[in-house]
Design a protein around this motif. Structure first.
Motif, mmCIF file in Angstrom:
data_model
loop_
_atom_site.group_PDB
_atom_site.id
_atom_site.type_symbol
_atom_site.label_atom_id
_atom_site.label_comp_id
_atom_site.label_asym_id
_atom_site.label_seq_id
_atom_site.Cartn_x
_atom_site.Cartn_y
_atom_site.Cartn_z
ATOM 1 N N MET A 16 1.142 -0.842 0.192
ATOM 2 C CA MET A 16 0.114 0.236 0.640
ATOM 3 C C MET A 16 0.543 1.149 0.220
ATOM 4 N N GLY A 17 0.290 2.180 -0.440
ATOM 5 C CA GLY A 17 1.260 3.403 -0.805
ATOM 6 C C GLY A 17 0.985 4.546 0.481
ATOM 7 N N ALA A 18 1.470 5.764 0.334
ATOM 8 C CA ALA A 18 0.853 6.368 1.135
ATOM 9 C C ALA A 18 -0.652 7.040 1.738
ATOM 10 N N ARG A 19 -0.573 7.395 2.946
ATOM 11 C CA ARG A 19 -2.316 6.772 2.887
ATOM 12 C C ARG A 19 -2.883 8.407 3.914
ATOM 13 N N GLY A 20 -3.109 9.319 2.549
ATOM 14 C CA GLY A 20 -2.848 10.312 3.224
ATOM 15 C C GLY A 20 -5.084 10.479 2.561
ATOM 16 N N LEU A 21 -5.383 9.305 2.618
ATOM 17 C CA LEU A 21 -6.749 10.067 2.255
ATOM 18 C C LEU A 21 -8.090 8.948 3.003
ATOM 19 N N GLU A 22 -7.391 8.471 4.333
ATOM 20 C CA GLU A 22 -8.076 7.909 5.168
ATOM 21 C C GLU A 22 -9.591 8.589 5.872
ATOM 22 N N GLY A 23 -10.503 7.776 5.234
ATOM 23 C CA GLY A 23 -11.880 7.508 5.923
ATOM 24 C C GLY A 23 -12.660 8.614 4.852
ATOM 25 N N LYS A 24 -11.937 8.861 3.679
ATOM 26 C CA LYS A 24 -12.863 9.669 2.440
ATOM 27 C C LYS A 24 -12.854 8.932 1.692
ATOM 28 N N VAL A 25 -14.126 9.740 1.269
ATOM 29 C CA VAL A 25 -14.674 9.242 0.462
ATOM 30 C C VAL A 25 -15.164 9.716 -1.452
ATOM 31 N N ALA A 26 -14.645 8.759 -2.333
ATOM 32 C CA ALA A 26 -13.921 9.767 -3.217
ATOM 33 C C ALA A 26 -15.380 9.169 -4.613
ATOM 34 N N LEU A 27 -15.343 9.756 -5.663
ATOM 35 C CA LEU A 27 -16.866 9.680 -6.388
ATOM 36 C C LEU A 27 -15.574 10.317 -7.708
ATOM 37 N N VAL A 28 -15.305 8.779 -8.656
ATOM 38 C CA VAL A 28 -14.388 9.061 -9.623
ATOM 39 C C VAL A 28 -15.762 8.460 -10.895
ATOM 40 N N THR A 29 -16.095 9.378 -12.089
ATOM 41 C CA THR A 29 -16.803 9.563 -12.742
ATOM 42 C C THR A 29 -15.615 8.478 -13.959
ATOM 43 N N GLY A 30 -16.301 7.860 -15.043
ATOM 44 C CA GLY A 30 -15.570 7.140 -16.014
ATOM 45 C C GLY A 30 -14.323 6.720 -15.211
ATOM 46 N N GLY A 31 -14.307 5.543 -14.495
ATOM 47 C CA GLY A 31 -13.381 5.497 -13.316
ATOM 48 C C GLY A 31 -13.516 3.829 -13.857
ATOM 49 N N SER A 32 -14.368 3.617 -15.198
ATOM 50 C CA SER A 32 -12.963 1.720 -15.448
ATOM 51 C C SER A 32 -12.107 1.687 -15.814
ATOM 52 N N ARG A 33 -12.033 2.025 -16.378
ATOM 53 C CA ARG A 33 -10.503 2.173 -17.575
ATOM 54 C C ARG A 33 -9.700 3.467 -17.494
ATOM 55 N N GLY A 34 -8.606 3.718 -17.940
ATOM 56 C CA GLY A 34 -7.762 4.493 -17.922
ATOM 57 C C GLY A 34 -7.562 5.741 -17.336
ATOM 58 N N ILE A 35 -7.437 7.078 -17.541
ATOM 59 C CA ILE A 35 -7.532 7.425 -16.677
ATOM 60 C C ILE A 35 -7.552 7.906 -15.078
ATOM 61 N N GLY A 36 -9.449 7.166 -15.522
ATOM 62 C CA GLY A 36 -10.361 7.479 -14.515
ATOM 63 C C GLY A 36 -9.538 5.714 -13.539
ATOM 64 N N ARG A 37 -9.652 4.429 -14.014
ATOM 65 C CA ARG A 37 -8.748 3.947 -13.447
ATOM 66 C C ARG A 37 -8.296 4.128 -12.994
ATOM 67 N N ALA A 38 -7.172 4.361 -13.339
ATOM 68 C CA ALA A 38 -5.243 4.672 -12.356
ATOM 69 C C ALA A 38 -6.583 5.785 -11.424
#
Length: 257
Positions: free
Chosen positions: A1-23
């Motif tokens: 696991m990388g640096a964990r600076g978003l613990e407890g946060k919720v993120a919504l990513v549209t177009g998240g199934s591939r490409g930039i969104g997936r990354a």
């Protein structure tokens, strides 16, 4: 696991199934966030992202959100509300990434009204109303990150409408930063150049001449990767970027300097 600076946060990513969104989704997860992976049609790809995140110890869920039609933002948030209770009982979100977009566009002479309406509906109208609908869920101190394009600052007549949508998105970002600043919410755009994704695969991959040309556009002499953009987005989502708002962050690798 990388640096964990978003613990407890919720993120919504549209177009998240591939490409930039997936990354972006995978990077957010490594940093500790629960990620809502929004997708339009490719359910298999979206659930692959979710499963990969879960196997690596993260939390994620998929939700379908076909953009470009009236009511799309309300449908997206309804799908979010139906699942978020398992991860955040208060139903809130901390980070909204408007990544979904379409590049279908033509030059001035051949662009049809239907094509114009479609690209603006997905690339501009959808992010606008996703944010409008999402504000009641977005926590104070949250982040809005819009994925723009280097095409917003370069003359590219062959994709004139696409470039115009990204220019509009940057203006949207600027106004969001001003309006939401009192709540501690930052809003920024990230503008990639040529990135090696499925969208560009048909002309880029397996074509040494095209790849060499794309690489030559960058001061760094290579074609960008989705992770190059995702790492910038992760910075903007973090507390380290708390004093950055209303900006367009160039993510072209120094293209066309």
């Amino acid at each position: 696991m990388g640096a964990r600076g978003l613990e407890g946060k919720v993120a919504l990513v549209t177009g998240g199934s591939r490409g930039i969104g997936r990354a972006i989704a995978e990077r957010f997860s490594r940093d500790g966030a629960t990620v809502a992976v929004a997708y339009a049609r490719d359910e298999t790809a979206a659930y692959e992202v979710v499963e990969r995140i879960r196997k690596n110890g993260g939390q994620a869920f998929a939700l379908r959100a076909e953009l470009g039609r009236h009511g799309d933002a309300a449908s997206l948030w309804a799908a979010f509300d139906a699942q978020i209770g398992e991860h955040a009982p208060d139903g809130s979100v901390d980070i909204i990434v408007n990544n979904a977009g379409i590049g279908r566009s033509s030059d001035l002479a051949s662009l049809t009204e239907e094509q114009f309406d479609e690209v603006f509906a997905v690339n501009v109208r959808a992010p606008f109303f996703i944010v409008q609908e999402g504000l009641k869920r977005l926590r104070d101190g949250g982040r809005i990150i819009n994925i723009s394009s280097g095409a917003a600052r370069l003359a590219m007549p062959e994709i004139i409408a696409y470039g115009a949508t990204k220019g509009a998105l940057d203006t949207f970002t600027l106004n969001l930063a001003k309006e939401l600043g009192p709540r501690g919410i930052t809003a920024n755009s990230v503008a990639p150049g040529v990135i090696d994704t499925d969208v560009n695969a048909s002309w880029l991959r397996g074509n040494p001449e095209a790849e060499a040309h794309a690489a030559s556009l960058s001061a760094l002499g290579r074609v960008g990767q989705p992770e190059d953009v995702a790492d910038i987005v992760a910075f903007l989502a973090s507390d380290d970027a708390r004093w950055v708002t209303g900006r367009v962050i160039d993510a072209t690798g120094g293209s066309c300097l």
